[in-house]
Design a protein around this motif. Structure first.
Motif, short mmCIF file in Angstrom:
data_model
loop_
_atom_site.label_atom_id
_atom_site.label_comp_id
_atom_site.label_asym_id
_atom_site.label_seq_id
_atom_site.Cartn_x
_atom_site.Cartn_y
_atom_site.Cartn_z
N VAL A 39 0.85 -1.21 0.00
CA VAL A 39 0.00 0.00 0.00
C VAL A 39 0.88 1.25 0.00
CG1 VAL A 39 -1.63 1.34 1.39
CG2 VAL A 39 -1.99 -1.12 1.06
N LEU A 40 1.93 1.23 0.79
CA LEU A 40 2.82 2.38 0.89
C LEU A 40 3.47 2.68 -0.46
CD1 LEU A 40 3.76 4.16 3.31
CD2 LEU A 40 5.73 2.65 3.52
N LEU A 41 4.00 1.66 -1.10
CA LEU A 41 4.69 1.87 -2.37
C LEU A 41 3.73 2.36 -3.45
CD1 LEU A 41 7.29 1.62 -4.04
CD2 LEU A 41 6.64 -0.75 -4.53
N HIS A 42 2.58 1.70 -3.59
CA HIS A 42 1.62 2.11 -4.62
C HIS A 42 1.12 3.53 -4.37
CE1 HIS A 42 0.73 -1.40 -7.26
NE2 HIS A 42 1.37 -2.05 -6.29
N SER A 43 0.89 3.88 -3.12
CA SER A 43 0.36 5.21 -2.80
C SER A 43 1.33 6.31 -3.20
CB SER A 43 0.05 5.31 -1.31
OG SER A 43 -0.96 4.40 -0.94
N PHE A 44 2.57 6.19 -2.80
CA PHE A 44 3.52 7.26 -3.09
C PHE A 44 3.94 7.26 -4.55
CE2 PHE A 44 3.82 7.39 1.51
CZ PHE A 44 3.87 8.77 1.73
N ALA A 45 3.94 6.10 -5.20
CA ALA A 45 4.22 6.08 -6.63
C ALA A 45 3.10 6.79 -7.40
CB ALA A 45 4.37 4.64 -7.12
N GLY A 48 2.98 10.90 -7.23
CA GLY A 48 3.76 11.50 -8.31
C GLY A 48 4.57 12.73 -7.95
N CYS A 49 4.50 13.21 -6.71
CA CYS A 49 5.22 14.43 -6.35
C CYS A 49 6.50 14.14 -5.56
CB CYS A 49 4.32 15.37 -5.55
SG CYS A 49 3.57 14.61 -4.10
N TYR A 50 6.85 12.87 -5.47
CA TYR A 50 8.04 12.50 -4.71
C TYR A 50 8.98 11.66 -5.59
CZ TYR A 50 5.00 13.69 -0.78
OH TYR A 50 4.14 14.33 0.07
N VAL A 81 9.53 2.19 -10.53
CA VAL A 81 10.23 2.65 -9.33
C VAL A 81 11.57 1.93 -9.24
CG1 VAL A 81 10.20 2.54 -6.79
CG2 VAL A 81 8.14 3.23 -8.04
N GLU A 82 12.61 2.68 -8.93
CA GLU A 82 13.94 2.08 -8.73
C GLU A 82 13.88 1.03 -7.62
OE1 GLU A 82 18.30 3.41 -6.90
OE2 GLU A 82 16.91 4.97 -7.61
#
Length: 453
Positions: A39-45, A48-50, A81-82
Motif C-alpha cells: 500500500v505504501l509503495l503504490h500510494s507514493f508512486a 507523483g510528487c516524490y 520505481v527504482e
C-alpha cells in the motif's frame, strides 16, 4: 477511509500545516511485499510528487525468500520505481530473540543504504502501534517504551517516517482489495510462538470484539505518552546543564538530584550516547554502583553492548570494548598504515614539523604489541627510564585503556607508545627533520580533570 490523497492530507495536517514530507522529497520505501509496504509503495508512486525508490531486505530466514524478492522487484518495475535488494545475516538470535535480531539486521542495512537527506518510509499502522503498546506493557516499559513508535524520527543520514500510523490494517486492506493489488503473506506471521503474533491473533482480536476502535484509542494514548516523554526529555536537558560535560556525567552533581530526576537524566544521557536505555533493574545497578562505590574503585556496569564506568568523579558511557589478545604480536611494515585490532584505529608513520622520530633509526618492519606488564621507557626529553605503568598514571590515561594502548617495537626495543611518547634513543638529532607516530581514529583515552566542587 484510506486513499493516497487522504494519506497526503493527513501527513500535511500531522505536522501542524507543514508537510511532513517536503515536496519532491527523496523517499526510500522499505518494501517487504506484504500488505502494508505494498500500500505504501503504490500510494507514493501514484501521488507523483516524490522521488521514490524501493529497497527490499532479504533476511534469508525462509525457503521462499528468493521468490519474495522477485515478486517485489516485479511490483516496483511495474510502477517504474527504482528497486534494490539487500541480503542480511541475522545474528544474535539467542540473546535477542528472532524478532529483535531480524529487526536489528534490517535497520542496520537500511542505515547503511539510506542516502543523505533521504526519508526511510516504513508501513507501520495503528494496529502495529496497539501491539507495540501491549508488548511494552508486558515488558514493564517506562514512558518512552509505552509511547510506542514515533511518526517521525531522525535516522542514519536522513529520517524515518511512518506515514500509515493512524490508519488501521482493515482500512489499508479494503483499499488494496478495491485496487486489485497483490501482496505476499509470510507464513511466520501465524507462528504464535512469536510474541507479536500472539498479541495480534489472541489479544488484539479479543480486544476488538469488545472495543472495535481499540487501535485508534490506543493511538491517542501513545500520543499522550509521547507528549509526556518529550516533557521529561526537556526536564533532563535542563538538569544536564553543568552535570553532563563533554558527554561525561559529574557524579557528585548527579547524586544531588532527587532519585526520579536522577534516573530521568541517566536515561537521557545514555540515549544521547547512542545506547538503548537499560532495564529498571540495570539502571538501579548503575545508580547504586556509580554513587555508592568507594572513591578508589572503578566500577563498571554493562548491558546490550555498552558499559558505564566511573573514574575521578566522572561517569563514562562507551561501547563494549572488543576482546584483545594481550599476547598478540602484529607485524608492521613502517611504510604502510596499520589497522589495529579491536576497533582501536590506525597507526602510521608520517612526516611532521614537530615530529622527533628518526626514520633512519627504524627497521623496515616494526611490531606492535600490548602491555604485558613491567615495560619501561625513557621518553624523549626525560633524563631517566620510567615504568610505563607510572607514565600512564601520570598522563591520566583512563584505567580501562591502559592495557589497550599499542606499543611499537623495533625488535625487543620499545620505540613508542601510541602517539603519546617516543623513546629517547629513537629521536632525531637537534635541527634535523623528524617523523611522528600518527594514531588515526584514536579512542578517547585521557581522563577528564576532577569536577570542580
Amino acid at each position: 477511509m484510506f486513499s493516497p490523497r487522504e494519506l497526503q492530507t493527513r501527513l500535511q495536517r500531522s505536522a501542524g500545516g507543514t508537510a511532513l514530507l517536503p515536496a519532491d522529497a527523496a523517499l526510500c520505501i522499505a518494501f517487504s511485499g506484504g500488505l502494508d509496504s505494498t500500500v505504501l509503495l503504490h500510494s507514493f508512486a501514484r501521488l507523483g510528487c516524490y522521488r521514490v525508490r524501493a529497497v527490499h531486505i532479504d533476511h534469508g530466514l525462509h525457503s521462499d525468500s528468493a521468490l519474495w524478492r522477485e515478486h517485489c522487484e516485479r511490483e516496483a518495475r511495474a510502477l517504474q520505481v527504482e528497486f534494490s535488494s539487500l541480503r542480511v545475516a541475522v545474528t544474535g538470535i539467542d540473546e535477542l530473540g528472532l524478532e529483535a535480531a531480524a529487526r536489528d539486521a534490517r535497520y542496520n542495512a537500511f542505515a547503511n543504504e539510506l542516502r543523505p537527506g533521504e526519508y526511510l518510509l516504513v508501513g507501520h499502522h495503528a494496529d502495529d502501534q496497539l501491539e507495540t503498546l501491549l508488548l511494552a506493557l508486558m515488558r514493564g516499559a517506562g514512558v518512552l517504551g509505552l509511547s510506542g513508535m514515533q511518526v517521525y524520527e531522525p535516522f542514519a543520514a536522513g529520517a524515518l517516517v511512518r506515514p500509515l500510523w493512524d490508519f488501521t490494517r482493515a482500512e489499508l486492506e479494503a483499499w488494496a482489495r478495491a485496487e486489485g493489488l497483490r501482496w505476499l503473506s509470510d507464513p511466520s506471521n501465524d507462528n504464535l510462538a512469536l510474541d507479536r503474533n500472539f498479541v495480534r491473533h489472541r489479544i488484539v482480536a479479543a480486544l476488538r470484539e469488545r472495543w472495535p476502535a481499540a487501535a485508534q484509542t490506543a493511538l491517542r494514548s501513545t500520543q499522550h505518552l509521547q507528549e509526556a516523554w518529550r516533557t521529561l526529555d526537556q526536564l533532563a536537558a535542563l538538569d544536564a546543564d553543568g552535570i553532563i560535560v563533554e558527554e561525561c556525567v559529574d557524579v557528585a552533581r548527579l547524586g544531588a538530584l532527587n532519585p526520579e530526576r536522577r534516573r530521568n537524566l541517566l536515561r537521557y544521557w545514555i540515549r544521547r550516547r547512542g545506547a538503548r536505555p537499560p532495564s529498571t533493574r540495570k539502571l538501579a545497578a548503575i545508580e547504586h554502583d556509580m554513587l555508592a562505590a568507594s572513591a578508589d574503585r572503578v566500577p563498571c556496569v554493562a548491558w546490550d553492548g555498552w558499559e558505564i564506568r566511573r573514574h575521578r568523579g566522572w561517569l563514562y558511557c562507551e561501547q563494549h570494548l572488543p576482546p584483545l589478545d594481550a599476547e598478540q604480536v602484529i607485524d608492521w611494515p613502517s611504510d604502510a598504515p596499520l589497522n589495529l585490532p579491536a576497533s582501536l584505529g590506525t597507526l602510521r608513520i608520517a612526516p611532521a614539523e614537530s615530529g622527533r622520530l628518526d626514520a633512519a633509526k627504524l627497521p623496515a618492519k616494526l611490531t606492535v604489541r600490548f602491555r604485558a606488564g613491567g615495560e619501561t621507557l625513557q621518553p624523549a626529553g626525560h633524563a631517566f627510564h620510567h615504568k610505563l605503568k607510572k607514565l600512564l598514571q601520570a598522563a591520566d590515561i583512563l584505567p580501562w585503556w591502559r592495557e589497550r594502548l599499542p606499543l611499537i617495537y623495533a625488535g625487543k626495543q620499545l620505540v613508542a607508545v601510541g602517539d603519546l611518547w617516543i623513546a629517547a634513543e629513537f629521536v632525531t638529532e637537534p635541527g634535523e627533520p623528524g617523523m611522528t607516530v600518527a594514531w588515526d581514529e584514536r579512542p578517547t583515552i585521557v581522563a577528564r580533570d576532577r569536577p570542580r566542587t
